[in-house]
Design an enzyme around this catalytic site. Structure first.
Site: not given
Length: 726
Positions: A267-268
């Site tokens: 994820d980011y």
């Protein structure tokens, strides 16, 4: 096994080019929405193009548009040394130009096929805009309604979530991954993100291995079995080990037990966050831990690009591990046809084509109305007659078009959004009989707002209150302490209800809410979620009876915020709340241990009667199957759809079992007076659970089984599962 072409590319790559394939960065070449994530490792368009030219970027995300997409792909294919195309990704969660109901709302339909259709339509629009890959579906189990990202999920039940996870993957990806309209799916967030402590975004997850395996992991397995070739690691830790560097999760389970052969993307900046977790000492250590645990792609942090080459040269990360990750990424690109056609899904004529528009608007309207839950309808106040009655549509969402989409909608065509007022006026025989008053803003009073609303209510025959959450109350980083409607709206509702007219509440929400006062006590309550493009027409269809509501709650609505986390399939306790127990039982001082509206609850504009549950046998032999059936009769005066739900309970087991567990559902349409027999089949897998040793198995004993309209209703039958054979 990878192809000869992939192996040839891998053999020709420098270490820096290999690492480049493992980097996922913001697409600054095409229109990009920078507000959906914190700014990290910022680049401009020229820098991105230079990095593509150098073979230092394998994927870009959250841009769209074909002309600029062809430009950047041309740089990758014609100006980089090896000509490896870039794969273009985006957060396309519940619609592209056409916005469909938020996933939680769509799960209320109890129709996985509907979700497959809306995901397919989304894929058609996204790929026409130059997107190959979506970071969806979210398949987290959301048992705590304080957590904002429950809006992206299918709710609190694992069985229902598995069905929707598989359907959405099939819809996004279609029948042929090489087709120009196939959109790669990415089930997320792996894993147990919905179990964060206190519903706090990004928080810790302290969970038993059995609950992890039985509740939170199955939707990911269902998505993989449906063909998902990418998976996204979650922000949270699991029992102290962050998911993005969790070798048991990403390698032992995912690769070993499940035989997953696709890519794992962070994820980011979740690899960067290993430092803040206190699990990694610095950037270099975070990079080493993440890739060795099984993370293949690093999103936006730049850690892999900055530190992997030195880690390989020092011997801290074997080159074989890097090759493994690159091989997976190249194979992914080959699988979707990018190595053969780098300009796949980058067709200017297809982008300009709008022949899908009418069909997708019709699908959006159908999906929206099939997602609306009629939670309450005292005195059959609904449906409203549109002829000759003055209606006061009161509330901050009556004419609102800014809170229609719901969370994680980056690319919606706002010019097509239909407000509730628009929908009502189009549906009414005489739109002059509709008075529209805001009364308050979503989060604050308006000068004279309540007075104007009370005057409109006094003139009306019926009041429709347009209330709920602003859309920024749900989604990422939107955890709440009190899951109630804002005080300004509550004050408006209480004042308007005091006029004494019949009151219908339209509830716009991204989670289950604890309803209070006049909102809870209204004559009718419609849970409308965030319904997307065709919101106004869909709500009007239901309010005026052009469609009989058929949706059911995928989350339990509590009596009070303090009950969270509340979920229907909780385990039994030694002191249950029963009438024969004294005060020393599982309860709160102020309220019973019950929901306001239970999981699976929902009404129609008709009445349905359930016959007794019948079983094909009362003694189920090991390895055989059991048919469970009941007669369902429409005893009302109009055609409607009922969702019959199958629940089980294992009376005695080696681990305490839930009071009920969903194991089947069927939506049935019946004419007035019509009856049918609904049938379900149970097998050993449906009765199994993870034991103390972590092994999933069924155990002999007595089971109760219901076919009922919700998780609290019905009269059970029982059967015995015999001992294992041999």
């Amino acid at each position: 096994m990878s192809s000869a072409r992939v192996e040839a590319l891998l053999a020709a790559m420098t270490l820096e080019e290999k690492v480049g394939q493992l980097g996922v960065f913001a697409d600054m070449v095409r229109p990009f929405n920078p507000d959906v994530n914190p700014e990290t490792n910022a680049r401009n368009a020229d820098q991105v193009l230079d990095e593509i030219r150098a073979g230092a970027v394998g994927s870009l995300f959250n841009g769209y548009g074909v002309e600029a997409g062809r430009r950047l792909q041309k740089v990758a294919v014609e100006e980089s040394r090896l000509g490896i195309p870039v794969i273009l990704a985006a957060d396309v969660i519940h619609g592209m130009k056409t916005v469909f109901p938020i996933p939680l709302g769509e799960a209320a339909s109890f129709e996985p096929d509907l979700a497959q259709h809306t995901a397919r339509a989304t894929a058609v629009e996204a790929t026409a805009s130059g997107v190959h890959w979506t970071y969806a579906p979210s398949v987290d189990i959301a048992r705590d309604q304080r957590w904002g990202r429950g809006a992206e999920s299918a709710g609190e039940d694992t069985f229902l979530s598995c069905a929707f996870a598989a359907a959405r993957v099939r819809g996004f990806q279609g029948d042929d991954l090489r087709s120009p309209d196939a959109l790669l799916a990415t089930p997320k967030h792996f894993a147990a993100y919905g179990a964060v402590a206190a519903g706090m975004e990004y928080a810790t997850v302290d969970i038993s291995p059995q609950t992890l395996r039985d509740v939170h992991l199955p939707p990911f397995k269902a998505a993989i079995d449906a063909g998902a070739l990418a998976i996204m690691s979650s922000f949270n830790d699991i029992n102290g080990v962050p998911a993005s560097a969790n070798a048991w999760l990403l390698t032992d389970l995912l690769r070993g037990e499940w035989k997953f052969r696709g890519v794992v993307v962070s994820d980011y900046t979740s690899d960067m966050e290993l430092i803040a977790h206190g699990y990694a000492e610095d950037e270099r250590d975070a990079t080493r831990r993440a890739i060795l645990a099984g993370l293949d792609l690093s999103m936006q942090s730049g850690f892999f690009a900055n530190h992997l080459p030195a880690l390989v040269e020092s011997g801290e990360v074997p080159i074989e591990r890097v090759d493994e990750a690159v091989r997976r990424m190249l194979t992914l690109k080959e699988t979707i046809g990018l190595l053969d056609d780098p300009y796949r899904s980058l067709d200017l004529a297809r982008e300009a084509d709008r022949s899908w528009l009418d069909a997708h608007d019709a699908l959006a309207r159908e999906a929206a109305r099939r997602s609306i839950v009629l939670a309450k309808n005292d005195g059959d106040v609904l449906p409203l007659r549109s002829a000759g009655r003055r209606i006061a549509l009161i509330g901050p969402f009556a004419s609102d078009r800014d809170n229609i989409e719901g969370c994680w909608t980056l690319f919606g065509d706002k010019s097509r959004y239909v407000s509730w007022e628009d929908g009502f006026r189009a549906a009414m025989d005489d739109a002059a009989l509709l008075d529209v008053v805001a009364g308050c803003a979503p989060e604050a009073p308006l000068d004279g707002g309540i007075e104007a609303a009370v005057e409109a209510a006094a003139r009306a025959d019926v009041v429709v209150l347009a209330l709920g959450e602003p859309q920024n109350y749900s989604g990422e980083a939107q955890s709440r302490v009190q899951i109630t409607i804002p005080p300004a709206q509550q004050a408006l509702a209480d004042a308007v209800a005091a006029v004494g007219k019949p009151v219908v509440v339209l509830l716009r929400n991204g989670r289950a809410l604890a309803l209070e006062g006049a909102v809870r006590d209204a004559d009718a309550v419609l849970v409308t979620w965030f319904l997307g493009t065709q919101s106004g027409h869909a709500v009007a269809d239901v309010v005026f009876g052009h469609y009989s509501p058929s949706a059911r709650l995928p989350v339990s609505f509590p009596l009070a915020s303090g009950q969270q986390p509340y979920f229907y399939n909780h385990t039994r306790t030694g002191r249950p709340e029963t009438p024969e127990m004294s005060e020393f039982k599982a309860r709160w001082r102020e309220i019973p241990n019950e929901p306001l509206y239970p999981f699976g609850h929902g009404l129609t504009y008709s009445r349905f009667e359930y016959g007794d549950v019948e079983l094909s046998t009362s003694e189920l032999a090991w390895g055989d199957t059991l048919e469970v059936r009941a007669t369902l009769t429409n005893t009302g005066t109009r055609a409607a759809e009922e969702v019959a739900q199958l629940y089980i309970h294992d009376r005695v087991a080696s681990r305490v079992r839930p009071v009920r567990e969903l194991r089947g559902f069927a939506k049935v349409r019946l004419e007035p007076g019509e009856r049918t027999t609904v049938r379900f089949t149970l097998d050993l897998e449906a009765l199994a659970f993870s034991g103390a040793d972590g092994v999933r198995r069924a155990e002999p004993g007595t089971f109760d089984v219901w076919i009922a309209p919700n998780c609290k209703a019905g009269k059970p039958a029982s059967f015995k599962l015999g001992p294992a054979r041999g």
